[in-house]
Design a protein around this motif. Sequence first.
Motif, short mmCIF file in Angstrom:
data_model
loop_
_atom_site.label_atom_id
_atom_site.label_comp_id
_atom_site.label_asym_id
_atom_site.label_seq_id
_atom_site.Cartn_x
_atom_site.Cartn_y
_atom_site.Cartn_z
N ASN A 28 0.82 -1.21 0.00
CA ASN A 28 0.00 0.00 0.00
C ASN A 28 0.85 1.27 0.00
O ASN A 28 0.45 2.29 -0.55
N MET A 29 2.05 1.20 0.59
CA MET A 29 2.95 2.36 0.50
C MET A 29 3.37 2.59 -0.95
O MET A 29 3.49 3.74 -1.39
N ASP A 32 0.55 4.32 -2.54
CA ASP A 32 0.58 5.74 -2.15
C ASP A 32 1.55 6.53 -3.05
O ASP A 32 1.26 7.66 -3.44
N VAL A 35 -0.10 7.18 -6.35
CA VAL A 35 -1.11 8.23 -6.23
C VAL A 35 -0.43 9.60 -6.19
O VAL A 35 -0.86 10.54 -6.87
N GLN A 39 -0.58 13.06 -8.82
CA GLN A 39 -1.33 14.12 -8.15
C GLN A 39 -1.66 15.34 -9.01
O GLN A 39 -2.78 15.80 -9.02
N ARG A 47 -9.10 3.94 -6.22
CA ARG A 47 -8.36 3.01 -5.36
C ARG A 47 -9.34 1.99 -4.79
O ARG A 47 -10.30 2.35 -4.13
#
Length: 372
Positions: A28-29, A32, A35, A39, A47
């Motif tokens: 999940n990092m 991140d 994402v 940006q 997600r």
Amino acid sequence: MSLSSPSLDTLFTWIRTESPTHDRAGVNMMMDLVVAQMQDAPVAVERVAGGQGLGDVLVLRAGPQTSAPGVLVMSHLDTVHPVGTVEAELPLRVEGDRLYGPGIYDMKGGAWFALEAFKDVARRGSAARPMVFLVTPDEEIGSPITRPMIEELGRRSAAVLVTEPARDGGQIVTARKGVGRFDVHVEGRPAHAGSRHKDGRNAVYEAARQILAIEALTDYGRGITTTVGMVSGGTAVNTIPQHCRFPVDLRVETVADGEAVTAAILGLKPSSPDFRLTVTGGMNRPPYERSEATSRLFDNARSLAAEIGFDLVSAPRVGGGSDGNFTAALGIPTLDGLGIDGDGAHTLQEYGLISSIAPRQKLMTRLLETLC
Ligand SMILES: [Zn+2]
């Protein structure tokens, strides 16, 4: 074409963010980071929470908002390396053109530059079709949670581009073997190896017979291989073992061979009624057979590569499966091995070639801009 040092710094961060499949937090990092990468770009980020204790899935959308079939890019951000590998056995380092680190080759390098290409094309508004980028957390264990999404998005796509690593000198992949997985459990009868030998039914011995039968299904001429790579059984050196278990890895080139060998493995019989044999499993990834449409897609990519200044070659059918197998099996033209060049996937010698990033990123960009 060179890679600026800020880009290399970003890639270092990716490699330091260790993400073995079953480490949900690590995966999940990585999500991140993707994402954050998107940006400030005109990219819609969806997600989806990963089930079964696995990491999340990202679906990125950009380009023209029409109902025309899109181009689907697929990358996985899970790796096979346990947390701590980057601090110990496979430290992050640059040696000449080689960037060493866990997951750099399979496939963080390719995922990273494909996402950069996707973002640039989105910003310029130069996409030929709607673009979808699927970032997955579970490829290294056979994509148990993402397969339905891969197939659903694949069906709505005109072409699929997969950023698995390039092969031997930058070759891409247009055909892969199918992969089957099975678990075999043999149950015999335990007994004391000294005083009651005759009463025992040795599950390890029976497993050995079954393994010979399974390995005999290998047929190199037809591209069929069966492998028993691990065995566990028994409880003590002086006890006739009651249980023995082993997994089976199967590789095939055609759907028909997959069905035939699957039937043979599931149909194994114990050598005597004193043993109980339980076999489960089946084909996990169907064979990715090179279709005419995939050949046309390859020719297209090849001429784009020539314009960029390199010769794009297709590897002979490769033994490893990928998520490209799922879309190719649905008849969607699929190009794989579009990721970073290098070597040592799944080993402690894993590296990517820094010089391969810029031209291959450019190829991804041109594919997104021209596939119609
Ligand atoms: Zn991979």
